[in-house]
Design a protein around this motif. Structure first.
Motif, mmCIF file in Angstrom:
data_model
loop_
_atom_site.group_PDB
_atom_site.id
_atom_site.type_symbol
_atom_site.label_atom_id
_atom_site.label_comp_id
_atom_site.label_asym_id
_atom_site.label_seq_id
_atom_site.Cartn_x
_atom_site.Cartn_y
_atom_site.Cartn_z
ATOM 1 N N UNK A 49 4.202 42.759 45.630
ATOM 2 C CA UNK A 49 3.603 41.524 46.022
ATOM 3 C C UNK A 49 2.219 41.214 45.390
ATOM 4 N N UNK A 50 1.344 42.191 45.778
ATOM 5 C CA UNK A 50 -0.091 41.845 45.372
ATOM 6 C C UNK A 50 -0.494 42.329 44.054
ATOM 7 N N UNK A 51 0.327 42.788 43.168
ATOM 8 C CA UNK A 51 -0.089 43.608 42.106
ATOM 9 C C UNK A 51 -0.666 42.658 41.151
ATOM 10 N N UNK A 52 -1.637 43.053 40.556
ATOM 11 C CA UNK A 52 -2.443 42.445 39.217
ATOM 12 C C UNK A 52 -1.069 42.077 37.993
ATOM 13 N N UNK A 53 -1.134 40.870 37.507
ATOM 14 C CA UNK A 53 -0.361 40.580 36.559
ATOM 15 C C UNK A 53 -0.433 41.513 35.439
ATOM 16 N N UNK A 54 0.541 41.638 34.522
ATOM 17 C CA UNK A 54 0.443 42.500 33.501
ATOM 18 C C UNK A 54 0.898 43.934 33.695
ATOM 19 N N UNK A 55 -0.048 44.938 33.224
ATOM 20 C CA UNK A 55 0.517 46.296 32.978
ATOM 21 C C UNK A 55 0.914 46.778 34.690
ATOM 22 N N UNK A 100 -0.149 31.453 44.866
ATOM 23 C CA UNK A 100 0.736 32.653 44.332
ATOM 24 C C UNK A 100 1.978 32.393 43.930
ATOM 25 N N UNK A 101 2.594 31.329 44.659
ATOM 26 C CA UNK A 101 3.899 30.897 44.194
ATOM 27 C C UNK A 101 4.004 30.345 42.696
ATOM 28 N N UNK A 102 2.758 29.674 42.308
ATOM 29 C CA UNK A 102 2.802 28.610 41.080
ATOM 30 C C UNK A 102 2.261 29.821 39.968
ATOM 31 N N UNK A 103 2.165 31.045 40.149
ATOM 32 C CA UNK A 103 1.880 32.123 39.171
ATOM 33 C C UNK A 103 3.174 32.117 38.199
ATOM 34 N N UNK A 109 8.221 38.538 40.849
ATOM 35 C CA UNK A 109 7.990 39.245 42.229
ATOM 36 C C UNK A 109 8.664 38.718 43.035
ATOM 37 N N UNK A 110 9.729 37.548 42.761
ATOM 38 C CA UNK A 110 10.501 37.163 44.160
ATOM 39 C C UNK A 110 9.736 36.294 45.013
ATOM 40 N N UNK A 111 8.507 35.816 44.741
ATOM 41 C CA UNK A 111 8.024 35.021 45.670
ATOM 42 C C UNK A 111 8.448 33.566 45.981
ATOM 43 N N UNK A 112 8.602 33.197 47.308
ATOM 44 C CA UNK A 112 9.114 32.098 47.617
ATOM 45 C C UNK A 112 8.211 31.671 48.899
ATOM 46 N N UNK A 113 8.021 30.390 48.856
ATOM 47 C CA UNK A 113 7.052 29.815 50.197
ATOM 48 C C UNK A 113 7.992 29.376 51.211
ATOM 49 N N UNK A 114 8.154 30.041 52.622
ATOM 50 C CA UNK A 114 9.058 29.496 53.303
ATOM 51 C C UNK A 114 8.424 28.880 54.322
ATOM 52 N N UNK A 243 -5.805 41.647 47.503
ATOM 53 C CA UNK A 243 -4.922 42.301 46.273
ATOM 54 C C UNK A 243 -5.098 41.127 45.076
ATOM 55 N N UNK A 244 -5.141 41.714 43.815
ATOM 56 C CA UNK A 244 -5.602 40.841 42.773
ATOM 57 C C UNK A 244 -4.498 39.912 42.534
ATOM 58 N N UNK A 245 -3.278 40.024 42.845
ATOM 59 C CA UNK A 245 -2.314 38.809 42.461
ATOM 60 C C UNK A 245 -2.870 37.358 43.172
#
Ligand SMILES: Cc1cc2nc3c(=O)[nH]c(=O)nc-3n(C[C@H](O)[C@H](O)[C@H](O)COP(=O)(O)OP(=O)(O)OC[C@H]3O[C@@H](n4cnc5c(N)ncnc54)[C@H](O)[C@@H]3O)c2cc1C
Length: 374
Positions: A49-55, A100-103, A109-114, A243-245
């Motif tokens: 979930x919190x990982x930086x985008x990219x590598x 985060x969900x708008x990234x 990542x399977x993000x969803x706002x509940x 977390x960078x994300x």
């Protein structure tokens, strides 16, 4: 091909796994009777979930795929695709979750706002006060206290694998050749030092003083069984700050207008919580960077974590059964997932995956195998 792996934490074990999978002859050497470092002391979170985008995200997603595959073969790992929830309270925290969900990599990542009701339907143990929750479907978990044992039991089925515990590797004496503290010499085509946060001694001699890796100490605890399932892992909104994300203008607003409580700030805290196979909860954490590290555990951070967990569960926490601290090695450049360096003829050092080492180790080992042409 012959491979010597030094260290029986998760990074070493995953390197042994990759080498055995490719049909190589592997000797894995561990100083202790069994690994006792970060790999046992962690949450067992396969944390996407919190990982930086990219590598970093790509490595974590590949690693999660590998964990799931290996978990299918090694049931003792306790791999489960449990996902995670980060409950939020108020508009400032909600805005960070929305950002985060708008990234653009949100779907990966399977993000969803509940809504509150949706979050409680997914994880009914969350009876406390919050207004919404960020769900990450790709997060998963394994059992860290037994994972290395389960992986080793599987590796030992191969005639190509040998485990040598209770031996410290002291010296590189030639190409792909190391000597242990029993005076035995081990020859191989490749030696991989997966020696975790032990950055002195052999590692310092080989890599020199300028290793771009630092040590970080964390405090943790584990409770008696909760008495009900905690169906997802749980984080608190303080985790957004670390977390960078979650970097966004919404996060800047949160930090400026709603700072952490003094205890959480002083110990650089967030809540992460995962249920163990026995029903207990592993709860943390703090981050200590200055040396010398404390040799004991402090109560203030535990009291803070207690309060946060009870406010999310809406009930008293079961008795704390265990408290401990752990140290990991982290690359000083936050953009680097791991420090992989050739430190001798046929000898490589792989360290510094930081707080993502349990998550990323299968993919880190796969990358080593590819780079070294195994
Ligand atoms: C409290 C805590 C919580 C964490 N939570 C998570 C999490 O939930 N998810 C996540 O992804 N990551 C997490 N991490 C990070 C993760 O645990 C580490 O990045 C990872 O375990 C590092 O693995 P390793 O094999 O490099 O090190 P270690 O597990 O420390 O293993 C190194 C091994 O090498 C051996 N060794 C060292 N020198 C020698 C020598 N000369 N000869 C022989 N043997 C030697 C040591 O005895 C040790 O067993 C956490 C870390 C901590 C401390």
């Amino acid at each position: 091909m012959k491979v010597t792996v030094v260290g029986a934490g998760v990074v070493g074990t995953m390197h042994a796994w990759q080498a055995v999978e490719r049909g190589h002859e592997v000797v894995q050497i561990e100083r202790e009777a069994e690994a006792r470092g970060a790999s046992l002391r962690n949450f067992g979170q396969i944390w996407v979930s919190g990982r930086a985008g990219g590598e970093e995200l790509e490595t974590a997603l590949r690693a999660r795929e590998l964990w799931e595959e290996i978990g299918g073969r090694v049931s003792g790992l306790g791999f489960r695709a449990n996902g995670s929830l980060t409950p939020v309270r108020g508009d400032l925290e909600l805005a960070v979750a929305e950002a985060a969900v708008a990234r653009e990599d949100s779907a990966a990542r399977g993000y969803k706002l509940l809504t509150l009701a949706e979050a409680r339907a997914l994880n009914p143990a969350l009876r406390g006060e919050f207004t919404a929750a960020l769900y990450c479907e790709r997060d998963a978990a394994v059992e860290p206290r037994t994972a290395q044992l389960a992986l080793r039991a599987e590796l030992l089925k191969s005639p190509n694998y040998t485990f040598l515990p209770g031996r410290e590797v002291r010296e590189v004496i030639g190409a792909g050749t190391v000597r242990d503290d029993h005076g035995e010499v081990h020859h191989a085509d490749a030696v991989v030092l997966c020696t975790g946060a032990w950055l002195g001694g052999l590692v310092r001699e080989l890599a020199g003083p300028g290793l771009p890796v630092r040590r970080v100490r964390l405090q943790m605890m584990q409770t008696d069984p909760l008495g009900e399932p905690l169906t997802t892992s749980v984080a608190d909104a303080d985790s957004f700050r670390y977390y960078p994300a979650y970097a966004s203008t919404a996060l800047d607003e949160l930090n400026a207008r709603q700072p952490q409580t003094p205890t959480a700030r002083d110990h650089r805290m967030q809540l992460l919580m995962v249920q163990r196979a026995d029903g207990g909860l592993t709860i943390g954490d703090t981050h200590e960077y200055e040396h010398p590290f404390a040799f004991d555990t402090l109560e203030d951070p535990y009291e803070h974590l207690n309060e946060v967990v009870e406010s999310l569960l809406g009930r008293p926490l079961p008795r704390i059964r265990r408290r401990w601290a752990g140290v990991y090695a982290q690359c000083t450049d936050p953009a680097r997932v791991v420090h992989r360096q050739q430190v001798g003829d046929g000898v490589w050092l792989v360290t510094g995956p930081g707080g993502r080492g349990m998550t990323c180790s299968p993919a880190i080992a796969e990358q080593t195998a590819q780079q070294l042409g195994w």
